[in-house]
Design an enzyme around this catalytic site. Structure first.
Site, PDB file in Angstrom:
ATOM      1  N   ASN A 108       0.835  -1.193   0.000  1.00  0.00           N
ATOM      2  CA  ASN A 108       0.000   0.000   0.000  1.00  0.00           C
ATOM      3  C   ASN A 108       0.875   1.250   0.000  1.00  0.00           C
ATOM      4  O   ASN A 108       1.966   1.250   0.588  1.00  0.00           O
ATOM      5  CB  ASN A 108      -0.902   0.009   1.230  1.00  0.00           C
ATOM      6  CG  ASN A 108      -1.982  -1.051   1.166  1.00  0.00           C
ATOM      7  OD1 ASN A 108      -2.586  -1.252   0.116  1.00  0.00           O
ATOM      8  ND2 ASN A 108      -2.218  -1.742   2.271  1.00  0.00           N
TER       9      ASN A 108
ATOM     10  N   HIS B 245       6.342  -1.363   3.369  1.00  0.00           N
ATOM     11  CA  HIS B 245       6.210  -2.777   3.722  1.00  0.00           C
ATOM     12  C   HIS B 245       5.474  -3.497   2.618  1.00  0.00           C
ATOM     13  O   HIS B 245       4.550  -2.949   2.005  1.00  0.00           O
ATOM     14  CB  HIS B 245       5.503  -2.973   5.063  1.00  0.00           C
ATOM     15  CG  HIS B 245       4.230  -2.203   5.208  1.00  0.00           C
ATOM     16  ND1 HIS B 245       4.201  -0.841   5.416  1.00  0.00           N
ATOM     17  CD2 HIS B 245       2.936  -2.603   5.159  1.00  0.00           C
ATOM     18  CE1 HIS B 245       2.946  -0.448   5.506  1.00  0.00           C
ATOM     19  NE2 HIS B 245       2.155  -1.485   5.341  1.00  0.00           N
TER      20      HIS B 245
HETATM   21  P1  AMP Z   1      -0.871  -1.035   5.760  1.00  0.00           P
HETATM   22  O1  AMP Z   1      -2.338  -0.771   5.839  1.00  0.00           O
HETATM   23  O2  AMP Z   1      -0.445  -1.564   4.421  1.00  0.00           O
HETATM   24  O3  AMP Z   1      -0.040   0.158   6.210  1.00  0.00           O
HETATM   25  O4  AMP Z   1      -0.590  -2.236   6.743  1.00  0.00           O
HETATM   26  C1  AMP Z   1      -0.061  -2.097   8.023  1.00  0.00           C
HETATM   27  C2  AMP Z   1      -0.083  -3.472   8.629  1.00  0.00           C
HETATM   28  O5  AMP Z   1       0.755  -3.455   9.768  1.00  0.00           O
HETATM   29  C3  AMP Z   1      -1.465  -3.936   9.092  1.00  0.00           C
HETATM   30  O6  AMP Z   1      -1.798  -5.157   8.421  1.00  0.00           O
HETATM   31  C4  AMP Z   1      -1.285  -4.123  10.598  1.00  0.00           C
HETATM   32  O7  AMP Z   1      -2.014  -5.221  11.099  1.00  0.00           O
HETATM   33  C5  AMP Z   1       0.207  -4.332  10.714  1.00  0.00           C
HETATM   34  N1  AMP Z   1       0.802  -4.004  12.005  1.00  0.00           N
HETATM   35  C6  AMP Z   1       0.646  -2.858  12.719  1.00  0.00           C
HETATM   36  N2  AMP Z   1       1.376  -2.905  13.848  1.00  0.00           N
HETATM   37  C7  AMP Z   1       2.030  -4.093  13.827  1.00  0.00           C
HETATM   38  C8  AMP Z   1       2.959  -4.727  14.700  1.00  0.00           C
HETATM   39  N3  AMP Z   1       3.355  -4.155  15.850  1.00  0.00           N
HETATM   40  N4  AMP Z   1       3.427  -5.960  14.372  1.00  0.00           N
HETATM   41  C9  AMP Z   1       3.020  -6.546  13.248  1.00  0.00           C
HETATM   42  N5  AMP Z   1       2.165  -6.010  12.368  1.00  0.00           N
HETATM   43  C10 AMP Z   1       1.668  -4.793  12.653  1.00  0.00           C
END
Ligand code: AMP
Length: 134
Positions: free
Chosen positions: A97, A110
């Site tokens: 994203n 990511h």
């Molecule tokens: P996005 O919407 O592409 O920015 O995705 C962010 C992702 O990060 C989401 O799927 C969250 O569930 C994940 N996320 C947020 N905090 C953590 C964390 N501490 N450890 C692992 N995943 C996380």
């Protein structure tokens, strides 16, 4: 909350804190250039995030500004992570994203790796969504 892909890098974001070892993660794979760990809120039986070891907000920021060695090392690590997860045979989906329309929540580049079950169509259709004709 969504983020603008163009905003400056925030050193306090959760993935920067994971890279600094301030916040724990369930690690899957690590190289000199990238860290892969399980998503805290999985959207598929396998849902892993791969992040580069550098301060980049988005794919555009990363590919424009990161050293070539880091760009290559990161993409290599994404492929390695899919292999480490045993997803090569059954298949998987990769998604990144960037910015408000994508609902990017964490302002550190990511790549999501989804797998472990049939994933359905690429994008969920929702009522009122604009047809692209594609
Ligand atoms: P996005 O919407 O592409 O920015 O995705 C962010 C992702 O990060 C989401 O799927 C969250 O569930 C994940 N996320 C947020 N905090 C953590 C964390 N501490 N450890 C692992 N995943 C996380």
């Amino acid at each position: 909350m969504s983020v603008k892909a163009t905003e400056p890098y925030d050193e306090g974001n959760i993935f920067a804190r994971i890279l600094r070892g301030e916040v724990p993660c369930r690690k899957v794979h690590e190289t000199a250039h990238a860290l892969a760990f399980h998503d805290i809120n999985p959207q598929a039986p396998v849902h892993v995030l791969v992040i580069p070891k550098g301060p980049y907000v988005s794919m555009a920021d990363f590919t424009a500004n990161a050293p070539a060695e880091l760009v290559a090392g990161f993409f290599r690590a994404v492929g390695e992570t899919a292999r480490v997860l045993g997803l090569e045979e059954t298949g998987y989906r990769i998604l990144a994203n960037a910015g408000p329309h994508s609902h990017q929540e964490v302002p550190h580049l990511h790549v999501h790796i989804f797998g472990g079950a049939p994933l359905g169509p690429m994008l969920a259709r929702r009522a009122g969504s604009r047809e692209t004709g594609a």
